[in-house]
Design a protein around this motif. Structure first.
Motif, PDB file in Angstrom:
ATOM      1  N   GLU A   1       0.809  -1.211   0.000  1.00  0.00           N
ATOM      2  CA  GLU A   1       0.000   0.000   0.000  1.00  0.00           C
ATOM      3  C   GLU A   1       0.844   1.263   0.000  1.00  0.00           C
ATOM      4  OE1 GLU A   1      -3.190   0.142  -0.312  1.00  0.00           O
ATOM      5  OE2 GLU A   1      -3.540  -2.021  -0.243  1.00  0.00           O
ATOM      6  N   TYR A   2       2.123   1.153   0.263  1.00  0.00           N
ATOM      7  CA  TYR A   2       2.981   2.333   0.356  1.00  0.00           C
ATOM      8  C   TYR A   2       3.714   2.528  -0.962  1.00  0.00           C
ATOM      9  CZ  TYR A   2       2.140   1.990   5.369  1.00  0.00           C
ATOM     10  OH  TYR A   2       1.552   1.933   6.591  1.00  0.00           O
ATOM     11  N   ASN A   3       3.966   3.788  -1.321  1.00  0.00           N
ATOM     12  CA  ASN A   3       4.714   4.138  -2.526  1.00  0.00           C
ATOM     13  C   ASN A   3       6.048   4.731  -2.088  1.00  0.00           C
ATOM     14  OD1 ASN A   3       5.529   4.755  -5.099  1.00  0.00           O
ATOM     15  ND2 ASN A   3       4.200   6.557  -5.302  1.00  0.00           N
ATOM     16  N   PRO A   4       7.122   4.034  -2.335  1.00  0.00           N
ATOM     17  CA  PRO A   4       8.411   4.583  -1.860  1.00  0.00           C
ATOM     18  C   PRO A   4       8.802   5.869  -2.558  1.00  0.00           C
ATOM     19  CG  PRO A   4       8.769   2.659  -3.240  1.00  0.00           C
ATOM     20  CD  PRO A   4       7.299   2.741  -3.022  1.00  0.00           C
ATOM     21  N   GLY A   5       8.328   6.057  -3.828  1.00  0.00           N
ATOM     22  CA  GLY A   5       8.621   7.301  -4.529  1.00  0.00           C
ATOM     23  C   GLY A   5      10.100   7.417  -4.861  1.00  0.00           C
ATOM     24  N   LYS A   6      10.568   8.668  -4.872  1.00  0.00           N
ATOM     25  CA  LYS A   6      11.974   8.926  -5.186  1.00  0.00           C
ATOM     26  C   LYS A   6      12.843   8.658  -3.959  1.00  0.00           C
ATOM     27  CE  LYS A   6      10.799  12.408  -8.618  1.00  0.00           C
ATOM     28  NZ  LYS A   6      10.977  13.808  -9.060  1.00  0.00           N
ATOM     29  N   LEU A   7      14.005   8.115  -4.193  1.00  0.00           N
ATOM     30  CA  LEU A   7      14.927   7.768  -3.113  1.00  0.00           C
ATOM     31  C   LEU A   7      15.952   8.850  -2.843  1.00  0.00           C
ATOM     32  CD1 LEU A   7      15.549   4.014  -4.022  1.00  0.00           C
ATOM     33  CD2 LEU A   7      13.898   4.963  -2.406  1.00  0.00           C
ATOM     34  N   SER A   8      15.621  10.087  -3.254  1.00  0.00           N
ATOM     35  CA  SER A   8      16.595  11.160  -3.068  1.00  0.00           C
ATOM     36  C   SER A   8      16.717  11.576  -1.617  1.00  0.00           C
ATOM     37  CB  SER A   8      16.208  12.364  -3.926  1.00  0.00           C
ATOM     38  OG  SER A   8      14.925  12.817  -3.549  1.00  0.00           O
ATOM     39  N   ALA A   9      15.745  11.169  -0.806  1.00  0.00           N
ATOM     40  CA  ALA A   9      15.791  11.562   0.598  1.00  0.00           C
ATOM     41  C   ALA A   9      16.808  10.740   1.367  1.00  0.00           C
ATOM     42  CB  ALA A   9      14.414  11.423   1.237  1.00  0.00           C
ATOM     43  N   THR A  10      17.098   9.514   0.933  1.00  0.00           N
ATOM     44  CA  THR A  10      18.026   8.627   1.651  1.00  0.00           C
ATOM     45  C   THR A  10      19.324   8.389   0.895  1.00  0.00           C
ATOM     46  OG1 THR A  10      16.920   6.699   0.691  1.00  0.00           O
ATOM     47  CG2 THR A  10      16.119   7.480   2.830  1.00  0.00           C
ATOM     48  N   LYS A  11      19.336   8.656  -0.417  1.00  0.00           N
ATOM     49  CA  LYS A  11      20.525   8.424  -1.228  1.00  0.00           C
ATOM     50  C   LYS A  11      20.903   9.702  -1.968  1.00  0.00           C
ATOM     51  CE  LYS A  11      19.875   3.452  -1.916  1.00  0.00           C
ATOM     52  NZ  LYS A  11      19.795   2.375  -2.919  1.00  0.00           N
ATOM     53  N   THR A  12      22.119   9.769  -2.436  1.00  0.00           N
ATOM     54  CA  THR A  12      22.583  10.936  -3.188  1.00  0.00           C
ATOM     55  C   THR A  12      21.967  10.946  -4.579  1.00  0.00           C
ATOM     56  OG1 THR A  12      24.501   9.688  -3.926  1.00  0.00           O
ATOM     57  CG2 THR A  12      24.743  11.000  -1.909  1.00  0.00           C
ATOM     58  N   ARG A  13      21.803  12.152  -5.129  1.00  0.00           N
ATOM     59  CA  ARG A  13      21.170  12.320  -6.435  1.00  0.00           C
ATOM     60  C   ARG A  13      21.980  13.305  -7.249  1.00  0.00           C
ATOM     61  NH1 ARG A  13      15.376  15.116  -6.661  1.00  0.00           N
ATOM     62  NH2 ARG A  13      16.760  16.813  -5.996  1.00  0.00           N
ATOM     63  N   ASP A  14      22.089  13.022  -8.549  1.00  0.00           N
ATOM     64  CA  ASP A  14      22.799  13.925  -9.446  1.00  0.00           C
ATOM     65  C   ASP A  14      22.011  15.213  -9.609  1.00  0.00           C
ATOM     66  OD1 ASP A  14      24.674  11.969  -9.740  1.00  0.00           O
ATOM     67  OD2 ASP A  14      23.736  11.108 -11.547  1.00  0.00           O
ATOM     68  N   PRO A  15      22.709  16.338  -9.862  1.00  0.00           N
ATOM     69  CA  PRO A  15      21.987  17.611 -10.059  1.00  0.00           C
ATOM     70  C   PRO A  15      21.134  17.573 -11.329  1.00  0.00           C
ATOM     71  CG  PRO A  15      24.324  17.850 -10.556  1.00  0.00           C
ATOM     72  CD  PRO A  15      24.178  16.495  -9.920  1.00  0.00           C
ATOM     73  N   ALA A  16      19.944  18.164 -11.271  1.00  0.00           N
ATOM     74  CA  ALA A  16      18.996  18.195 -12.400  1.00  0.00           C
ATOM     75  C   ALA A  16      18.641  19.641 -12.682  1.00  0.00           C
ATOM     76  CB  ALA A  16      17.749  17.386 -12.071  1.00  0.00           C
TER      77      ALA A  16
END
Length: 254
Positions: free
Chosen positions: A218-233
């Motif tokens: 029932e849960y949607n994890p969505g984007k993992l940018s909150a826990t992992k590093t993300r490239d600049p966009a």
């Protein structure tokens, strides 16, 4: 004008300003006026305005025609003098009325008033009896009563009327006018005795944790940018022209 050719055309200097070089709409828009009430420049002070009224005309009762008008000789102080004249009008229409002729009259009933004739009597129906002349018959009368009071022909004995039973000085009469034991309500025991503790019975409450809980799907994890590093966009916008005119509201155009 001399100059090198660039392809099929020869460049030449401009003859006036180009509208694309200005960031403002240009001289085609006029500034609001500083006179009058409507459309006044809001950045300038406005003095009080006064309206000019119309010229009132004099009353017709107080005006005279003046010497420029010619007064006819038939006009007098009491009005216009008109001599008696005969009016020539059309011939009035005559209304045709149809009158009866000699054959429409009947002269036979009038002969008895002109010539001698024998006496003639007419036979009528029997007249109806008048109601006021009818007298009552023997059965319409009744003999007077001889029993009871107020008899016209016989002496009456004393009469007594039967009345209801009086409650005066009887055992059923309440001389003190006091209520009986049944007139009072039952007194609660808590008024004159020690009051015992009381508890309210409520409904049964539901146990905590027995409801339906959502599962892992029932849960949607969505984007993992909150826990992992993300490239600049970077987002791509729209390229704006340097010669584009700004939007002027319609209220400032007039």
């Amino acid at each position: 004008m001399q100059g090198p050719w660039v392809g099929t055309w020869r460049p030449h200097p401009r003859r006036g300003p180009i509208l694309a070089e200005f960031n403002t709409p240009g001289p085609k828009y006029g500034l609001p006026g500083t006179t009058g009430h409507p459309g006044h420049d809001p950045t300038r002070q406005r003095a009080p305005a006064y309206s000019f009224g119309t010229t009132t005309y004099p009353s017709a009762a107080t005006c005279s025609p003046g010497p420029q008008y010619f007064i006819d000789s038939s006009i007098t102080k009491s009005g216009k003098h008109v001599p008696p004249t005969a009016l020539v009008t059309a011939r009035p229409k005559t209304k045709i009325v149809v009158t009866p002729g000699p054959s429409d009259y009947t002269t036979e009933p009038a002969d008895k008033h002109v010539y001698h004739s024998a006496r003639a009597n007419s036979i009528f129906s029997r007249p109806k009896d008048i109601k006021c002349s009818q007298t009552p018959g023997p059965a319409a009368y009744s003999l007077p009563r001889i029993l009871g009071p107020r008899t016209p022909s016989t002496p009456a004995a004393p009469c007594y009327s039967m009345r209801w039973k009086s409650q005066y000085q009887s055992c059923f009469q309440d001389m003190a006018k006091t209520p009986g034991p049944a007139a009072f309500n039952k007194v609660d025991l808590d008024v004159y005795k020690p009051k015992a503790p009381k508890f309210t019975m409520r409904i049964k409450t539901k146990a905590v944790g027995t409801g339906t809980a959502p599962g892992p799907a029932e849960y949607n994890p969505g984007k993992l940018s909150a826990t992992k590093t993300r490239d600049p966009a970077f987002s791509f916008g729209i390229r704006h022209s340097a010669y584009e005119a700004s939007v002027v509201p319609k209220s400032q155009i007039d």
